[in-house]
Design an enzyme around this catalytic site. Sequence first.
Site, PDB file in Angstrom:
ATOM      1  N   ASP A 184      16.219  26.308  11.098  1.00  0.00           N
ATOM      2  CA  ASP A 184      15.315  26.600   9.986  1.00  0.00           C
ATOM      3  C   ASP A 184      15.054  28.090   9.807  1.00  0.00           C
ATOM      4  O   ASP A 184      15.403  28.901  10.663  1.00  0.00           O
ATOM      5  CB  ASP A 184      13.975  25.847  10.162  1.00  0.00           C
ATOM      6  CG  ASP A 184      13.515  25.821  11.622  1.00  0.00           C
ATOM      7  OD1 ASP A 184      13.889  26.729  12.381  1.00  0.00           O
ATOM      8  OD2 ASP A 184      12.779  24.895  11.990  1.00  0.00           O
ATOM      9  N   ASP A 200       2.284  19.095  15.336  1.00  0.00           N
ATOM     10  CA  ASP A 200       2.126  17.905  14.485  1.00  0.00           C
ATOM     11  C   ASP A 200       3.276  16.916  14.700  1.00  0.00           C
ATOM     12  O   ASP A 200       3.447  15.982  13.920  1.00  0.00           O
ATOM     13  CB  ASP A 200       2.037  18.314  13.010  1.00  0.00           C
ATOM     14  CG  ASP A 200       3.296  19.017  12.512  1.00  0.00           C
ATOM     15  OD1 ASP A 200       4.277  19.142  13.287  1.00  0.00           O
ATOM     16  OD2 ASP A 200       3.316  19.451  11.343  1.00  0.00           O
ATOM     17  N   HIS A 217       6.524  17.652  14.610  1.00  0.00           N
ATOM     18  CA  HIS A 217       7.745  17.912  13.831  1.00  0.00           C
ATOM     19  C   HIS A 217       8.917  18.342  14.706  1.00  0.00           C
ATOM     20  O   HIS A 217       8.738  18.917  15.772  1.00  0.00           O
ATOM     21  CB  HIS A 217       7.500  18.948  12.711  1.00  0.00           C
ATOM     22  CG  HIS A 217       7.229  20.350  13.161  1.00  0.00           C
ATOM     23  ND1 HIS A 217       6.336  21.187  12.519  1.00  0.00           N
ATOM     24  CD2 HIS A 217       7.734  21.104  14.182  1.00  0.00           C
ATOM     25  CE1 HIS A 217       6.323  22.361  13.112  1.00  0.00           C
ATOM     26  NE2 HIS A 217       7.158  22.339  14.130  1.00  0.00           N
ATOM     27  N   GLU A 221       8.095  18.032   8.517  1.00  0.00           N
ATOM     28  CA  GLU A 221       6.672  17.786   8.685  1.00  0.00           C
ATOM     29  C   GLU A 221       6.358  16.298   8.528  1.00  0.00           C
ATOM     30  O   GLU A 221       7.207  15.529   8.052  1.00  0.00           O
ATOM     31  CB  GLU A 221       5.903  18.612   7.640  1.00  0.00           C
ATOM     32  CG  GLU A 221       6.098  20.129   7.789  1.00  0.00           C
ATOM     33  CD  GLU A 221       5.439  20.714   9.047  1.00  0.00           C
ATOM     34  OE1 GLU A 221       5.389  20.060  10.090  1.00  0.00           O
ATOM     35  OE2 GLU A 221       4.969  21.861   8.973  1.00  0.00           O
TER      36      GLU A 221
HETATM   37  C1  F6R Z   1      11.769  26.314  15.218  1.00  0.00           C
HETATM   38  C2  F6R Z   1      11.547  24.887  15.012  1.00  0.00           C
HETATM   39  C3  F6R Z   1      10.197  24.289  15.287  1.00  0.00           C
HETATM   40  C4  F6R Z   1       9.670  24.631  16.678  1.00  0.00           C
HETATM   41  C5  F6R Z   1       8.308  24.008  16.894  1.00  0.00           C
HETATM   42  C6  F6R Z   1       7.703  24.411  18.241  1.00  0.00           C
HETATM   43  O1  F6R Z   1      13.103  26.652  14.910  1.00  0.00           O
HETATM   44  O2  F6R Z   1      12.425  24.220  14.589  1.00  0.00           O
HETATM   45  O3  F6R Z   1      10.291  22.899  15.143  1.00  0.00           O
HETATM   46  O4  F6R Z   1      10.576  24.152  17.639  1.00  0.00           O
HETATM   47  O5  F6R Z   1       7.423  24.390  15.877  1.00  0.00           O
HETATM   48  O6  F6R Z   1       7.452  25.770  18.257  1.00  0.00           O
HETATM   49  P1  F6R Z   1       6.979  26.513  19.588  1.00  0.00           P
HETATM   50  O7  F6R Z   1       8.149  26.450  20.522  1.00  0.00           O
HETATM   51  O8  F6R Z   1       6.669  27.915  19.158  1.00  0.00           O
HETATM   52  O9  F6R Z   1       5.811  25.761  20.092  1.00  0.00           O
END
Ligand code: F6R
Length: 263
Positions: free
Chosen positions: A67, A136, A138, A143
Amino acid sequence: MEIIIADDYEEMSAVSASMIAREIQRKHDLVLGLATGDTPVGTYKHLVKLHQTEGIDFSKVTSFNLDEYVGLAPVHKNSYNYFMRENLFKQVNISPSKVFVPQGNTSDPEEYCAWYEQQIKLAGGIDLQVLGIGGDGHIAFNEPGSSFASRTRVKALFEQTIIDNSRFFERAEDVPRFAITMGIGTILESRKVLLIASGEKKADVVAQFIEGPVTSQITASALQLHSYVNVVLDKGAASKLKRKEYYNWVRDNKHLVQKQIGR
Ligand code: F6R
């Protein structure tokens, strides 16, 4: 789903990095799906070390990131393009022509997302997809409520994600409201998945996605529909799992399990 509970963040990072390195050794032209965020920073550090000390060779590896924030140019310090360059790409011998990170400032996101999907297909599909999990539930930026059939597209970020990610920005208002993200359908087509999570703040969603029902409200639960998923957690992230003893027993007795299934 195989659940590995490491002692701490450091061990979670070392275990996940060696899993990725093993896949690269098995298949030199591995197509590797990559994530950003706090969680994989340690994994990438260990991968860089394995490249330097064990000669793990990235020269034939192709990578696709999950992403990118809409509106951020690849040079922007908060972009995931920048994160990947700093944390991994410039420290290993991956070829820039084989690196794909969605371009947040594309003029035609719809066409761009279709092109990104096409590049994954042309590369032969993703062999191993690395994932984190959001507060959340994801995966990538899928989301709550995202379709399990979704493909790479623009997605509006959930309030909690904006709050969680505001730590990287000067002001909460600076966090982009939209992201280009691989879909759940795209992720489920990867041949293997490796999800990593760390810290007690992830314990609830981790328990929900592993031991709760399959639901689009916790999009990581879609991984229950995938046949090859490794989850590497530290103790904090694993703290709300009900079947910890079972997962640890399976890990410690893998040789017996493999004998039973004839591998
Ligand atoms: C980032 C991504 C997100 C993160 C998730 C956890 O490329 O795809 O799904 O893996 O938001 O983020 P952290 O590791 O910062 O808690």
